[in-house]
Design an enzyme around this catalytic site. Structure first.
Site, PDB file in Angstrom:
ATOM      1  N   GLU B  46     -38.953  41.114 -56.639  1.00  0.00           N
ATOM      2  CA  GLU B  46     -37.611  41.078 -56.034  1.00  0.00           C
ATOM      3  C   GLU B  46     -36.924  42.436 -56.143  1.00  0.00           C
ATOM      4  O   GLU B  46     -36.330  42.927 -55.177  1.00  0.00           O
ATOM      5  CB  GLU B  46     -36.734  40.016 -56.718  1.00  0.00           C
ATOM      6  CG  GLU B  46     -37.215  38.576 -56.589  1.00  0.00           C
ATOM      7  CD  GLU B  46     -37.214  38.051 -55.160  1.00  0.00           C
ATOM      8  OE1 GLU B  46     -36.680  38.715 -54.251  1.00  0.00           O
ATOM      9  OE2 GLU B  46     -37.764  36.962 -54.931  1.00  0.00           O
ATOM     10  N   ASN B  50     -36.030  44.884 -53.019  1.00  0.00           N
ATOM     11  CA  ASN B  50     -34.655  45.337 -52.778  1.00  0.00           C
ATOM     12  C   ASN B  50     -34.589  46.844 -52.596  1.00  0.00           C
ATOM     13  O   ASN B  50     -33.866  47.337 -51.724  1.00  0.00           O
ATOM     14  CB  ASN B  50     -33.746  44.942 -53.956  1.00  0.00           C
ATOM     15  CG  ASN B  50     -33.180  43.540 -53.807  1.00  0.00           C
ATOM     16  OD1 ASN B  50     -33.339  42.901 -52.784  1.00  0.00           O
ATOM     17  ND2 ASN B  50     -32.520  43.068 -54.858  1.00  0.00           N
ATOM     18  N   ARG B 104     -33.553  38.043 -44.507  1.00  0.00           N
ATOM     19  CA  ARG B 104     -33.500  38.031 -45.964  1.00  0.00           C
ATOM     20  C   ARG B 104     -32.816  36.745 -46.399  1.00  0.00           C
ATOM     21  O   ARG B 104     -31.844  36.302 -45.764  1.00  0.00           O
ATOM     22  CB  ARG B 104     -32.733  39.246 -46.510  1.00  0.00           C
ATOM     23  CG  ARG B 104     -33.231  40.597 -46.013  1.00  0.00           C
ATOM     24  CD  ARG B 104     -34.712  40.780 -46.207  1.00  0.00           C
ATOM     25  NE  ARG B 104     -35.124  40.523 -47.581  1.00  0.00           N
ATOM     26  CZ  ARG B 104     -36.381  40.288 -47.929  1.00  0.00           C
ATOM     27  NH1 ARG B 104     -37.332  40.227 -47.035  1.00  0.00           N
ATOM     28  NH2 ARG B 104     -36.677  40.089 -49.182  1.00  0.00           N
TER      29      ARG B 104
END
Lengths: 111, 145
Positions: B46, B50, B104
């Site tokens: 994650e 990002n 997203r």
């Protein structure tokens, strides 16, 4: 990630094998969207049996397909989720939109 | 036992898998459970995703992942020198995303918070973002379904 596509009636089944992250999700969604455009496909079934890893990019990919399919009156189902993937689905409340089944057989028979 | 590692790579999406596998392999020496390793892999994935999508907005940049291990305590830091986050509180809200057009889900920070024991985000617009996460192995899992 590898994916095999099978069509049963009006349902497109996507059998995924590997890790569903951002890198894999970007490629997979293009393939799925091309198949969804074909005549006679209404519902979409994701088979997660071969998926050992998924992060939030997988959620985004599934949700994006849900928007496309539901806009045309179809539904999205998912089966073969391991405990971890199920937990990630539930964190985002996906179970409210996606029908979660144990197996492809259950999903196709409406169980 | 005390150990550390540092990894530097360009912001390509194929490095997301590379980064999480390296951190998982590094953490393995603390003898974590399979579940704990999966927690770390997911959280690292994650943070790196990002950095690729938001930090560098899919343009090229450098991502630095470092980790230290002290006994059963793993600390992972993911750094990018990209655009930074204007509103951290909003960014960390479940289901919030600044890039809905990229599909997203807005669950990245929520997953990091759920799977790790501590998370600290430091960001400065125009300078970049640092995500620091801690996982303590061998803690009794909370009873939840």
């Amino acid at each position: 990630m590898d994916a095999k596509f099978v069509r049963v009636g009006t349902t497109l089944i996507v059998r995924m094998v590997g890790e569903l992250d951002h890198h894999a999700a970007e490629k997979l969604r293009t393939k799925i969207d091309a198949k969804l455009k074909r005549e006679g496909v209404r519902d979409l079934l994701f088979d997660f049996q071969g998926v050992q890893f998924m992060d939030s990019s997988g959620l985004g990919m599934v949700l994006g397909r849900y928007k496309l399919v539901s806009a045309k009156g179809g539904k999205v189902l998912a089966c073969g989720l391991n405990q971890r993937i199920k937990r990630i689905f539930e964190m985002a409340g996906l179970q409210k939109r996606i029908t979660i089944c144990r197996s492809e057989e259950d999903a196709l028979s409406g169980a | 036992m005390e150990n550390y590692m540092k990894l530097e790579f360009p912001s390509k999406s194929q490095n997301e898998a590379f980064a999480r596998i390296v951190v998982a392999a590094f953490a393995a020496q603390a003898d974590p459970t399979l579940d704990e390793i999966s927690d770390v892999k997911t959280a690292v994935s994650e943070a790196v995703t990002n950095a690729v999508i938001h930090g560098y907005e899919n343009k090229s940049g450098t991502i630095v992942v470092s980790a230290t291990l002290q006994g059963k305590r793993l600390e992972v830091t993911v750094i990018d020198y990209g655009v930074g986050i204007e509103d951290l509180e909003q960014a960390r809200m479940p289901l919030y995303t600044s890039k809905p057009e990229l599909e997203r889900s807005g669950m990245g920070f929520t997953i990091m918070e759920n799977f790790m024991d501590e998370i600290d985000v430091i960001s400065e617009p125009g300078k970049g973002t640092t995500v620091k996460m801690v996982k303590i192995f061998g803690k009794k899992e909370p009873t939840e379904t």
